[in-house]
Write an enzyme that holds these catalytic residues in place. Structure first.
Site, PDB file in Angstrom:
ATOM      1  N   HIS A 150       8.916   1.064   3.542  1.00 31.06           N
ATOM      2  CA  HIS A 150       9.070   2.013   2.590  1.00 31.06           C
ATOM      3  C   HIS A 150      10.530   2.117   1.899  1.00 31.06           C
ATOM      4  CE1 HIS A 150       5.634   4.039   4.649  1.00 31.06           C
ATOM      5  NE2 HIS A 150       5.226   4.172   3.454  1.00 31.06           N
ATOM      6  N   HIS A 190       7.041   6.802  -6.238  1.00 27.94           N
ATOM      7  CA  HIS A 190       6.090   7.340  -5.547  1.00 27.94           C
ATOM      8  C   HIS A 190       6.548   7.734  -4.063  1.00 27.94           C
ATOM      9  CE1 HIS A 190       5.156   3.624  -4.014  1.00 27.94           C
ATOM     10  NE2 HIS A 190       4.385   4.211  -2.904  1.00 27.94           N
ATOM     11  N   ASP A 191       7.458   6.969  -3.421  1.00 29.72           N
ATOM     12  CA  ASP A 191       7.900   6.846  -2.171  1.00 29.72           C
ATOM     13  C   ASP A 191       9.374   7.266  -2.002  1.00 29.72           C
ATOM     14  OD1 ASP A 191       5.825   7.013  -0.446  1.00 29.72           O
ATOM     15  OD2 ASP A 191       5.598   4.845  -0.409  1.00 29.72           O
TER      16      ASP A 191
END
Length: 424
Positions: A150, A190-191
């Protein structure tokens, strides 16, 4: 709820986190019961917060101080290769790892600037290029580079996939510039500020974010609120009418929240219903938004649908992140989360399960929606081949394990025989 970008929230978050403890993700009360404080690390690491990194970089940018990493100049050969790659950014075999190296770790910023230009968003929304660049640097810097999976490269990979999906004729024929900008922004952010651990970990360690979002889509809510905070601080959209920016903020939230893997069945069932009933009307904003949610979900988990060399790298990275969480849980005597036990959860077994229960159902429906386009067929073919390769690797692991077990049994029997012979 307050936004993560609000200065008051940042102040409260800092106080709350420092009160809770000295480890980035472990509750202070848990640390009090251990004798591992000497192993925690430097003061800088100890003080680190989930939202502190974004605030730190954002503040420097707003004062006009560009992070040092952005000052490194690239060799002209690298720039030429990066530009050549961008000319093929719509190809599914796009190697984001190579692109990240060619851009000196600035793949997300470089990619987004290019895509905003390609889609005409800079002209349509009258965006200031300097402000856009600063905002994108804020987003990129807010990802944690020490996360194996991530990180900003994952965000760039998802954004490139989203660009490919936005060009699918079934969807592209109906998309507005606002839809495209929302899709790209949501993919890129989004992360953002992902801590490298999952929601159950935050809940069982009593992290303040779990309390703030009442244990519901904790990480996704944080990604969304952090994104809105950066948008507001950068003033990228400040020239647009207030009702437009409010709509953008809410739609970004809806898109990012859709990436919560716990809601996977909800979206797949809803998509199946639409496809079976043939009642999708992409002229309607609501249906277009739903398909943007589906596109983002596909982009977020498309790794198994990439070429084997790329897919394998992502698989190893995500499992490494799982294992790190498992090691952390073991260190602090917590129950090890599913998929996080390196001794039991192998990469092939994790990937086969992920492909079977999460990826295949979604991408089969996506192919049904797009009408079996070359891209969809290509992705499904990669998915099948990659799954077969993981099964082959799993079989080899089992065979090797049985062979070792048998060897151990034979050795043990031989030793027993020798012992008997030596016994008077």
């Amino acid at each position: 709820l307050c936004f993560a970008g609000d200065a008051r929230v940042r102040g409260q978050t800092g106080v709350l986190s420092e009160r809770r403890g000295s480890y980035p993700f472990i509750d202070f009360r848990l640390l009090n019961n251990t004798t591992l404080s000497g192993e925690i690390g430097t003061k800088k690491k100890v003080k680190r917060l989930l939202s502190f990194q974004r605030y730190f970089h954002a503040s420097r940018l707003l004062r006009g101080i560009i992070p040092q990493a952005s000052l490194y100049l690239l060799d002209e050969d690298y720039l030429g290769q990066a530009r050549h790659m961008l000319s093929k950014v719509g190809m599914w075999d796009f190697d984001i790892f190579l692109f990240d190296r060619l851009t000196n770790g600035n793949s997300l910023v470089t990619l987004l600037c290019h895509l905003f230009n390609v889609h005409g968003l800079i002209h349509h929304f009258q965006l200031d290029m300097v402000t856009l660049h600063r905002f994108l640097v804020m987003v990129q810097e807010d990802y944690h580079s020490q996360n194996p999976y991530h990180n900003a490269v994952h965000a760039a990979d998802v954004t490139q996939a989203m660009h490919c999906y936005l060009r699918e004729p079934k969807l592209a024929n109906f998309l507005t510039p606002l839809d495209i900008m929302l899709g790209l922004l949501a993919a890129a952010a989004h992360d953002v500020d992902h801590p490298g651990v999952n929601q159950p970990f935050l809940i069982k360690t009593n992290h303040h974010l779990a309390s703030l979002y009442q244990n519901v889509s904790v990480l996704e809510n944080h990604h969304w609120r952090s994104t809105i905070g950066m948008l507001r601080e950068s003033r990228l959209l400040a020239h647009l009418p207030k009702e437009v920016t409010q709509d953008i903020e809410q739609q970004l939230g809806s898109l990012i929240l859709a990436t919560d893997i716990n809601r996977q069945n909800e979206f797949v069932i809803r998509l199946k219903s639409h496809l079976d009933n043939q009642d999708l009307r992409l002229e309607d904003a609501e249906d277009r938004h739903f398909m943007l949610q589906i596109a983002l979900k596909c982009a977020d988990i498309c790794n198994p649908c990439r070429l084997w060399d790329l897919s394998k790298q992502w698989s190893e990275r995500v499992c490494e992140e799982f294992y790190r969480q498992g090691d952390l849980e073991q260190k602090f005597e917590l129950e090890i989360s599913p998929l996080c036990n390196q001794q039991k959860d192998t990469i092939p077994s994790i990937q086969i399960g992920f492909m079977t229960y999460i990826v295949e159902p979604l991408f089969e429906r996506w192919a049904q929606f797009t009408g079996d386009t070359p891209l969809s067929e290509n992705m499904l073919n990669h998915l099948r081949r990659n799954k077969a390769k993981w099964r082959s690797l799993l079989h080899k692991q089992h065979s090797s394990s049985r062979s070792n077990d048998h060897s151990g049994q034979v050795t043990g029997s031989h030793e027993q025989t020798l012992n008997k012979e030596e016994t008077p």
